[in-house]
Scaffold this motif. Structure first.
Motif, PDB file in Angstrom:
ATOM      1  N   GLU A 131     -15.565   0.342  34.340  1.00  0.00           N
ATOM      2  CA  GLU A 131     -16.572   1.643  34.735  1.00  0.00           C
ATOM      3  C   GLU A 131     -15.775   3.183  34.080  1.00  0.00           C
ATOM      4  O   GLU A 131     -16.449   4.207  34.070  1.00  0.00           O
ATOM      5  N   GLU A 132     -14.679   2.950  33.429  1.00  0.00           N
ATOM      6  CA  GLU A 132     -13.807   4.043  32.868  1.00  0.00           C
ATOM      7  C   GLU A 132     -14.695   4.859  31.832  1.00  0.00           C
ATOM      8  O   GLU A 132     -14.703   4.085  30.638  1.00  0.00           O
ATOM      9  N   GLY A 133     -15.164   5.906  32.080  1.00  0.00           N
ATOM     10  CA  GLY A 133     -15.842   6.487  30.736  1.00  0.00           C
ATOM     11  C   GLY A 133     -17.317   6.433  30.983  1.00  0.00           C
ATOM     12  O   GLY A 133     -18.096   7.201  30.428  1.00  0.00           O
ATOM     13  N   ALA A 134     -17.777   5.768  32.182  1.00  0.00           N
ATOM     14  CA  ALA A 134     -19.246   5.477  32.386  1.00  0.00           C
ATOM     15  C   ALA A 134     -19.584   6.252  33.455  1.00  0.00           C
ATOM     16  O   ALA A 134     -20.839   6.513  33.641  1.00  0.00           O
ATOM     17  N   GLU A 135     -18.574   7.019  34.231  1.00  0.00           N
ATOM     18  CA  GLU A 135     -19.028   7.808  35.514  1.00  0.00           C
ATOM     19  C   GLU A 135     -19.747   9.013  34.930  1.00  0.00           C
ATOM     20  O   GLU A 135     -19.420   9.362  33.978  1.00  0.00           O
ATOM     21  N   PHE A 136     -20.392   9.755  35.908  1.00  0.00           N
ATOM     22  CA  PHE A 136     -20.844  11.026  35.610  1.00  0.00           C
ATOM     23  C   PHE A 136     -19.846  12.181  35.611  1.00  0.00           C
ATOM     24  O   PHE A 136     -18.793  12.050  36.284  1.00  0.00           O
ATOM     25  N   GLY A 137     -20.186  12.979  34.903  1.00  0.00           N
ATOM     26  CA  GLY A 137     -19.142  14.072  34.595  1.00  0.00           C
ATOM     27  C   GLY A 137     -19.775  15.373  33.767  1.00  0.00           C
ATOM     28  O   GLY A 137     -20.260  14.973  32.595  1.00  0.00           O
ATOM     29  N   ILE A 138     -19.633  16.092  34.134  1.00  0.00           N
ATOM     30  CA  ILE A 138     -20.181  17.804  33.380  1.00  0.00           C
ATOM     31  C   ILE A 138     -19.295  17.693  31.951  1.00  0.00           C
ATOM     32  O   ILE A 138     -19.992  17.992  31.001  1.00  0.00           O
ATOM     33  N   GLY A 161      -4.389   0.757  33.587  1.00  0.00           N
ATOM     34  CA  GLY A 161      -4.555  -0.313  34.544  1.00  0.00           C
ATOM     35  C   GLY A 161      -5.128  -1.636  33.821  1.00  0.00           C
ATOM     36  O   GLY A 161      -4.884  -2.779  34.071  1.00  0.00           O
ATOM     37  N   LEU A 162      -5.865  -1.500  32.547  1.00  0.00           N
ATOM     38  CA  LEU A 162      -6.423  -2.577  32.066  1.00  0.00           C
ATOM     39  C   LEU A 162      -5.263  -3.427  31.572  1.00  0.00           C
ATOM     40  O   LEU A 162      -5.434  -4.618  31.857  1.00  0.00           O
ATOM     41  N   TRP A 163      -4.137  -3.010  31.002  1.00  0.00           N
ATOM     42  CA  TRP A 163      -2.965  -3.640  30.520  1.00  0.00           C
ATOM     43  C   TRP A 163      -2.211  -4.505  31.575  1.00  0.00           C
ATOM     44  O   TRP A 163      -1.667  -5.684  31.614  1.00  0.00           O
ATOM     45  N   ARG A 164      -2.147  -3.798  32.870  1.00  0.00           N
ATOM     46  CA  ARG A 164      -1.558  -4.170  33.971  1.00  0.00           C
ATOM     47  C   ARG A 164      -2.297  -5.288  34.683  1.00  0.00           C
ATOM     48  O   ARG A 164      -1.635  -6.562  34.914  1.00  0.00           O
ATOM     49  N   VAL A 165      -3.317  -5.203  34.733  1.00  0.00           N
ATOM     50  CA  VAL A 165      -4.258  -6.369  35.211  1.00  0.00           C
ATOM     51  C   VAL A 165      -4.313  -7.465  34.329  1.00  0.00           C
ATOM     52  O   VAL A 165      -4.284  -8.670  34.696  1.00  0.00           O
ATOM     53  N   LEU A 166      -4.440  -7.379  32.923  1.00  0.00           N
ATOM     54  CA  LEU A 166      -4.369  -8.378  32.149  1.00  0.00           C
ATOM     55  C   LEU A 166      -3.420  -9.135  32.075  1.00  0.00           C
ATOM     56  O   LEU A 166      -3.289 -10.252  32.101  1.00  0.00           O
ATOM     57  N   ASP A 167      -2.033  -8.402  32.126  1.00  0.00           N
ATOM     58  CA  ASP A 167      -0.830  -9.235  32.018  1.00  0.00           C
ATOM     59  C   ASP A 167      -0.512 -10.050  33.279  1.00  0.00           C
ATOM     60  O   ASP A 167       0.116 -10.862  33.309  1.00  0.00           O
ATOM     61  N   LEU A 187     -10.141  -1.439  37.425  1.00  0.00           N
ATOM     62  CA  LEU A 187      -8.814  -1.319  36.611  1.00  0.00           C
ATOM     63  C   LEU A 187      -7.987   0.182  37.145  1.00  0.00           C
ATOM     64  O   LEU A 187      -6.966   0.108  37.050  1.00  0.00           O
ATOM     65  N   ARG A 188      -8.944   1.056  37.732  1.00  0.00           N
ATOM     66  CA  ARG A 188      -8.269   2.305  38.048  1.00  0.00           C
ATOM     67  C   ARG A 188      -7.634   2.118  39.378  1.00  0.00           C
ATOM     68  O   ARG A 188      -6.990   2.902  40.011  1.00  0.00           O
ATOM     69  N   THR A 189      -7.975   1.096  40.192  1.00  0.00           N
ATOM     70  CA  THR A 189      -7.719   1.037  41.711  1.00  0.00           C
ATOM     71  C   THR A 189      -6.417  -0.134  41.767  1.00  0.00           C
ATOM     72  O   THR A 189      -5.297   0.177  41.805  1.00  0.00           O
ATOM     73  N   ILE A 190      -6.995  -1.237  41.326  1.00  0.00           N
ATOM     74  CA  ILE A 190      -5.853  -2.373  41.720  1.00  0.00           C
ATOM     75  C   ILE A 190      -4.708  -2.444  40.515  1.00  0.00           C
ATOM     76  O   ILE A 190      -3.733  -2.751  40.686  1.00  0.00           O
ATOM     77  N   GLY A 191      -5.143  -1.406  39.567  1.00  0.00           N
ATOM     78  CA  GLY A 191      -4.100  -1.507  38.320  1.00  0.00           C
ATOM     79  C   GLY A 191      -2.924  -0.323  38.601  1.00  0.00           C
ATOM     80  O   GLY A 191      -2.135  -0.217  37.667  1.00  0.00           O
ATOM     81  N   ARG A 192      -3.067   0.124  39.723  1.00  0.00           N
ATOM     82  CA  ARG A 192      -1.988   1.149  40.320  1.00  0.00           C
ATOM     83  C   ARG A 192      -0.544   0.476  40.485  1.00  0.00           C
ATOM     84  O   ARG A 192      -0.800  -0.717  40.934  1.00  0.00           O
ATOM     85  N   PRO A 193       0.616   1.160  40.255  1.00  0.00           N
ATOM     86  CA  PRO A 193       1.724   0.139  40.649  1.00  0.00           C
ATOM     87  C   PRO A 193       1.891  -0.178  41.988  1.00  0.00           C
ATOM     88  O   PRO A 193       2.759  -1.205  42.361  1.00  0.00           O
ATOM     89  N   GLY A 194       1.280   0.632  43.002  1.00  0.00           N
ATOM     90  CA  GLY A 194       1.635   0.394  44.413  1.00  0.00           C
ATOM     91  C   GLY A 194       0.688  -0.669  44.922  1.00  0.00           C
ATOM     92  O   GLY A 194       0.635  -0.947  46.043  1.00  0.00           O
ATOM     93  N   ARG A 195      -0.282  -1.111  44.198  1.00  0.00           N
ATOM     94  CA  ARG A 195      -1.506  -2.037  44.389  1.00  0.00           C
ATOM     95  C   ARG A 195      -1.315  -3.422  43.860  1.00  0.00           C
ATOM     96  O   ARG A 195      -1.901  -4.452  44.215  1.00  0.00           O
TER      97      ARG A 195
END
Length: 295
Positions: A35-42, A78-84, A252-260
């Motif tokens: 979803e990265e880049g598809a969220e709403f943002g001014i 996160g993308l690369w951490r999850v893929l690996d 990606l932005r959630t489980i892809g964090r090093p602590g998760r």
């Protein structure tokens, strides 16, 4: 009273036998929401910023680099951490991708596809379709399909709407003709089939409990082990029952964090220990199996 279209009975006490490949007791579907880049943002030209970021800090009226950076982490790291992590266990997953996210960062579809994962459709924007005009929604579906096909190497055959679909979503997907399944369903542990104008259409259930979205403040997960323990408990129960499907939702932005990420690692190690008792499959493979068996 609830509408007649709402089915509160389902398969009841006699669910069908899926006969999963290899005699597996459970079909496990791991879904990565892109979803990265598809969220709403001014800052992206939208009229508002994302209203419910994991940061818990909502800024409106001006660009919000805090929330933007949180989403950016998923695409950058996160993308690369999850893929690996998937590669380490030989797991193939479904990457449910928003069209605009992929249009902005093509590697979000190209990299998973290159490693053998499915790229399915998660709408153009990270938004609900409830209340969307039919003509607009038809264009949104077409634009999403074209973008994912361009950067993912194949047209998507699956769809999942963020939040509520419109009353037309499933019909429009069926009429579009290229979709095998949708995941706008949360009411069962098994797929089912709906009749469509171009033939049978598979409905694959999804889940919000076995999902890393619960790392949000107040949602129940604080540590990596919380995610792993809950998902493992669900997996073990379904293995005991047999003849079930389980969905695990990731971001990606959630489980892809090093602590998760260790939570995902622990889950995959537990699943691997089940051997032939589990079929870890992309959603399109589960849909094709169900269609072959019951279509």
């Amino acid at each position: 009273m609830p509408p007649a279209s709402r089915d509160l009975v389902g398969y009841g006490p006699n669910p069908p036998d899926p006969q999963w490949p290899g005699g597996a007791r459970v079909a496990l579907s791991i879904v990565v929401n892109v979803e990265e880049g598809a969220e709403f943002g001014i800052g992206s030209g939208d009229g508002r910023n994302e209203a419910n970021p994991e940061t818990g800090i909502v800024t409106q009226g001006a660009p919000d680099p805090c929330t933007e950076g949180h989403f950016d982490y998923g695409a950058r790291v996160g993308l690369w951490r999850v893929l690996d992590q998937f590669d380490a266990f030989g797991v193939k997953a479904t990457f449910s991708a928003c069209g605009r996210a992929v249009a902005v960062t093509p590697q979000l579809a190209a990299a998973p596809a290159a490693r053998g994962h499915e790229v399915s459709a998660h709408g153009w924007r990270w938004e609900a379709h409830a209340g969307m005009e039919e003509a607009v929604e038809r264009l949104v579906i077409a634009r999403t399909v074209a973008t994912l096909a361009e950067h993912g190497g194949a047209r998507p055959v699956g769809w999942h709407t963020k939040g509520a679909p419109s009353g037309n979503t499933r019909r429009l997907l069926m009429e579009e003709g290229g979709f095998l399944y949708d995941s706008d369903c949360y009411d069962d542990d098994l797929p089912r089939i709906a009749a469509g104008p171009a033939g049978p259409h598979v409905i694959l259930p999804y889940a919000f409990d076995t999902n890393d979205m619960r790392f949000r403040t107040g949602q129940g997960f604080a540590f990596a082990e919380d995610f792993a323990r809950y998902c493992i408990a669900a997996f073990d129960r379904l293995m005991k029952e047999g003849g079930r499907m389980m969905s695990v939702g990731l971001h990606l932005r959630t489980i892809g964090r090093p602590g998760r990420i260790a939570g995902l690692e622990q889950l995959l190690a537990h699943v691997a220990a089940a051997g032939d008792g589990v079929w870890v499959a992309r959603r399109m493979d589960i849909a094709r199996h169900w269609l072959k068996r019951f279509g």
